[in-house]
Scaffold this active site. Structure first.
Site, PDB file in Angstrom:
ATOM      1  NE  ARG A  70      -3.798  -1.843   1.195  1.00  0.00           N
ATOM      2  CZ  ARG A  70      -4.069  -2.913   1.916  1.00  0.00           C
ATOM      3  NH1 ARG A  70      -3.925  -2.887   3.203  1.00  0.00           N
ATOM      4  NH2 ARG A  70      -4.492  -4.002   1.330  1.00  0.00           N
ATOM      5  CG  HIS A  74      -1.406   5.425   1.051  1.00  0.00           C
ATOM      6  ND1 HIS A  74      -2.253   6.036   1.949  1.00  0.00           N
ATOM      7  CD2 HIS A  74      -2.000   4.247   0.710  1.00  0.00           C
ATOM      8  CE1 HIS A  74      -3.314   5.263   2.145  1.00  0.00           C
ATOM      9  NE2 HIS A  74      -3.172   4.173   1.406  1.00  0.00           N
ATOM     10  CG  ASN A 102      -0.894   8.342   4.631  1.00  0.00           C
ATOM     11  OD1 ASN A 102      -1.578   7.625   3.904  1.00  0.00           O
ATOM     12  ND2 ASN A 102      -0.084   9.274   4.153  1.00  0.00           N
ATOM     13  CG  HIS A 201      -8.427  -2.814  -0.356  1.00  0.00           C
ATOM     14  ND1 HIS A 201      -9.418  -1.854  -0.303  1.00  0.00           N
ATOM     15  CD2 HIS A 201      -7.282  -2.166  -0.016  1.00  0.00           C
ATOM     16  CE1 HIS A 201      -8.898  -0.692   0.040  1.00  0.00           C
ATOM     17  NE2 HIS A 201      -7.593  -0.856   0.232  1.00  0.00           N
TER      18      HIS A 201
END
Length: 344
Positions: A70, A74, A102, A201
């Site tokens: 991930r 981000h 975050n 996910h």
């Protein structure tokens, strides 16, 4: 591990005076030409080293695979793939680690530290933290049973970071499909890219804090989200009771440590954990069609996921950069701290 610098309070004012943010005043740098095999001569074992450390981290903590993967999302969505995400806050800079999307969500920064430390021993000052994120993300996917691919490398690390920029871009777990389609289009990422990349996910967990509104007050209705399948809602009710601990976690799909297309099969059945996930099936016909296709065809999902990751990895800020010696600290600050703490 790199030395962890503890700054005595009297030195903070001095650091404030010394600090400058060069990216605010420097002219924009040209787009970097990324390519596979960038380190084949300068650091031949770079990619195998990253993979070895990621495998070791996953053996210690299986959840680290999802956390590491991930990091690329981000990082790249906020001013391009430049490792700005990894910078710790300073007296003059609020970085991205405590941004809304975050804080209490992203983990495993220390895994990237371990990779960087190994690479600095092998090839000092050669491999960027931004490239480490991209390589580590690829390896976390493939080591979890997902596809592998050739990554393009040659990125530089940012000189600064911005919490404000992260807050302005990164979506909330409450986001719906229409919002996400519009967001991804800003980065020239298609609806297929959106749905495929949401398939990240397939591994990992989410917090109760992110879904209690779905269970008890969807859209201010005082009722649960009608898109949640009843059996699954009862399961979530037990996991995340009203007024319970928001930091309790549940799997984002039914096979939370295996990268597969179970995530999409769950969405079709109304068993998406996050609102932003379930909305891809329940909230928009454009994304629903792609979810249905991936739920039936894992190979198609894997191929689209790889294409989306490569396109996302191409995002650049165009700002001047460097190869950080410590992923948490820009080199100028790293050197100042070293001089103050070890040479005074």
């Amino acid at each position: 591990m790199s030395p962890k610098f503890i700054i005595p309070f009297p030195l903070l004012l001095l650091l404030f005076i010394l600090y400058y943010v060069s990216s605010e005043t420097a002219m924009a740098a040209p787009q970097i030409q990324l390519r596979p095999g960038f380190y084949s001569e300068s650091c031949p074992s770079a990619e195998s080293t990253v993979r070895r450390v990621i495998r070791r981290a996953m053996l210690k903590e299986p959840r680290s695979a999802a956390s590491v993967m991930r990091l690329q999302f981000h990082d790249c969505f906020v001013n391009g793939c430049d490792a700005s995400l990894l910078l710790d806050d300073t007296e003059t800079m609020l970085g991205e680690k405590l941004s809304l999307s975050n804080i209490n969500s992203l983990r495993s920064y220390e895994v990237i530290d371990e990779v960087k430390d190994e690479l600095e021993r092998l090839c000092p000052g050669v491999v960027s933290c931004a490239d480490i994120i991209v390589m580590a993300s690829r390896d976390a996917v493939s080591l979890s049973g997902g596809p592998t691919w050739e990554v393009k490398l040659g990125r530089e690390d940012s000189l600064t970071a911005s919490q404000e920029a992260s807050d302005a871009v990164m979506p909330s777990p409450r986001a719906n499909a229409t919002f996400l389609i519009n967001l991804f289009s800003r980065f020239n990422l298609s609806i297929t890219d959106l749905v495929a990349l949401s398939g990240s996910h397939s591994i990992g967990q989410g917090r109760c804090f992110s879904i209690v509104f779905r269970l008890y007050n969807q859209s201010g209705s005082g009722h649960p989200d009608p898109a949640i399948e009843p059996w699954f809602r009862r399961k979530l009710d037990r996991l995340c009771p009203k007024g319970g601990d928001g930091n309790v976690t549940g799997g984002l799909d039914a096979t939370q440590v295996k990268f597969d297309n179970q995530y999409f099969r769950d969405l079709v059945r109304g068993r998406g954990f996050l609102n932003s996930d379930q909305s891809l099936f329940s909230g928009d016909a454009r994304t629903r069609e792609v979810v249905m296709r991936f739920s039936r065809d894992e190979k198609a999902f894997f191929e689209a996921f790889v294409e989306g990751m490569v396109r996302m990895g191409d995002l650049q800020s165009g700002k001047p950069g460097e190869i950080r010696r410590n992923c948490r600290v820009a080199n100028a600050d790293h050197q100042r701290l070293h001089n103050i703490l070890f040479e005074a």
